[in-house]
Enzyme design. Structure first.
Site, mmCIF file in Angstrom:
data_model
loop_
_atom_site.group_PDB
_atom_site.id
_atom_site.type_symbol
_atom_site.label_atom_id
_atom_site.label_comp_id
_atom_site.label_asym_id
_atom_site.label_seq_id
_atom_site.Cartn_x
_atom_site.Cartn_y
_atom_site.Cartn_z
ATOM 1 N N HIS A 104 0.845 -1.197 0.000
ATOM 2 C CA HIS A 104 0.000 0.000 0.000
ATOM 3 C C HIS A 104 0.880 1.247 0.000
ATOM 4 C CE1 HIS A 104 0.509 0.795 4.403
ATOM 5 N NE2 HIS A 104 0.458 -0.525 4.519
ATOM 6 N N ASP A 106 -0.203 4.406 0.927
ATOM 7 C CA ASP A 106 -0.523 5.402 1.953
ATOM 8 C C ASP A 106 0.214 5.111 3.248
ATOM 9 O OD1 ASP A 106 -2.192 3.082 2.231
ATOM 10 O OD2 ASP A 106 -3.447 4.202 3.634
ATOM 11 N N ASP A 136 6.344 0.886 7.262
ATOM 12 C CA ASP A 136 4.979 0.503 6.875
ATOM 13 C C ASP A 136 4.476 1.403 5.754
ATOM 14 O OD1 ASP A 136 2.437 -0.586 6.845
ATOM 15 O OD2 ASP A 136 1.763 0.510 8.614
ATOM 16 N N GLU A 170 -4.867 1.751 2.604
ATOM 17 C CA GLU A 170 -4.873 0.591 3.500
ATOM 18 C C GLU A 170 -5.125 1.027 4.935
ATOM 19 O OE1 GLU A 170 -3.046 -2.272 6.366
ATOM 20 O OE2 GLU A 170 -2.520 -0.187 5.982
ATOM 21 N N GLU A 171 -4.653 2.227 5.285
ATOM 22 C CA GLU A 171 -4.624 2.617 6.694
ATOM 23 C C GLU A 171 -6.002 2.918 7.284
ATOM 24 O OE1 GLU A 171 -2.152 2.167 8.406
ATOM 25 O OE2 GLU A 171 -0.377 2.266 7.139
#
Length: 225
Positions: A104, A106, A136, A170-171
């Site tokens: 991802h 974001d 991440d 995703e977050e």
């Protein structure tokens, strides 16, 4: 990046042995190149909200294009202003089903005053890269992409297509992945294995004690397909 660089070639082989490159791979140059593109990636502020993944997708698309890999920016209308998914595929001989590497674009927001380096600087200090997304999961995304590039540059005979996917959001709600799966099921139907974040790694006193692996069916398997 090394575990993924080893895992992808092994997964391409019917017997679990990594196929041999037909051309020499300049590993130090590949590492330097990967570090440069990671730092560029970290400089793009994709804090979610609002995301701004479209700028990141364009950067990844242009980098892949320089490697002779055609990438598509998808779902800009469905995801909204400034948002996008990215998709690319390196063709194999089709004797086995595809492998997908997914990350991802974001990141969670960062408060600059709590950082020892600006969170969107991609600063390099004492062998460490600083930036929101360095863990991440922009670093893993670049490791995935560089592993695919290494296989391509090395002329490794591919029994499977290699699918590269970068998702938005995703977050907060995983709308990028959900939209991709809903709108582009045809691009996933032949995928047997998928590499993404998961599992848990244990680090003590700056030493990696073990690396956890999350296991599940590929998107072409099971009721979810």
């Amino acid at each position: 990046a090394l575990p993924l660089c080893f895992a992808l070639p092994a997964a391409l082989s019917a017997q679990g042995r990594a196929p041999v490159p037909t051309r020499t791979i300049d590993w130090p140059a590949l590492e330097r190149e990967g570090l440069t593109v990671l730092r560029d990636y970290l400089r793009i502020n994709t804090s979610n909200p609002p995301g701004n993944e479209l700028e990141a997708a364009r950067m990844l698309r242009d980098f892949l294009a320089k490697q002779g890999i055609d990438a598509q920016i998808l779902d800009t209308a469905a995801l909204g202003a400034g948002r996008a998914n990215l998709y690319a595929r390196v063709k194999g001989n089709g004797s086995k089903r595809a492998i997908a590497v997914v990350h991802h674009m974001d990141v969670v927001p960062a408060t600059a005053s709590t950082w020892t380096a600006p969170p969107f600087s991609g600063a390099l200090r004492d062998g460490f890269v600083y930036g929101r997304g360095a863990l991440d999961m922009k670093s893993e995304g670049i490791a995935q992409i560089m592993a695919v590039i290494a296989l391509k540059r090395g002329g490794v005979p591919l029994t499977r297509d290699l699918v590269v996917i970068a998702n938005a959001d995703e977050e907060l709600g995983s709308t990028g992945a959900l939209t991709f799966a809903d709108r582009h099921a045809d691009l996933l139907r032949d995928v047997e294995f998928l590499f993404t974040e998961g599992g848990s790694n244990s680090v003590r006193n700056d030493t990696l004690r073990f690396r956890g692996i999350g296991h599940g069916p590929g998107p072409g398997l099971g009721p979810a397909a």
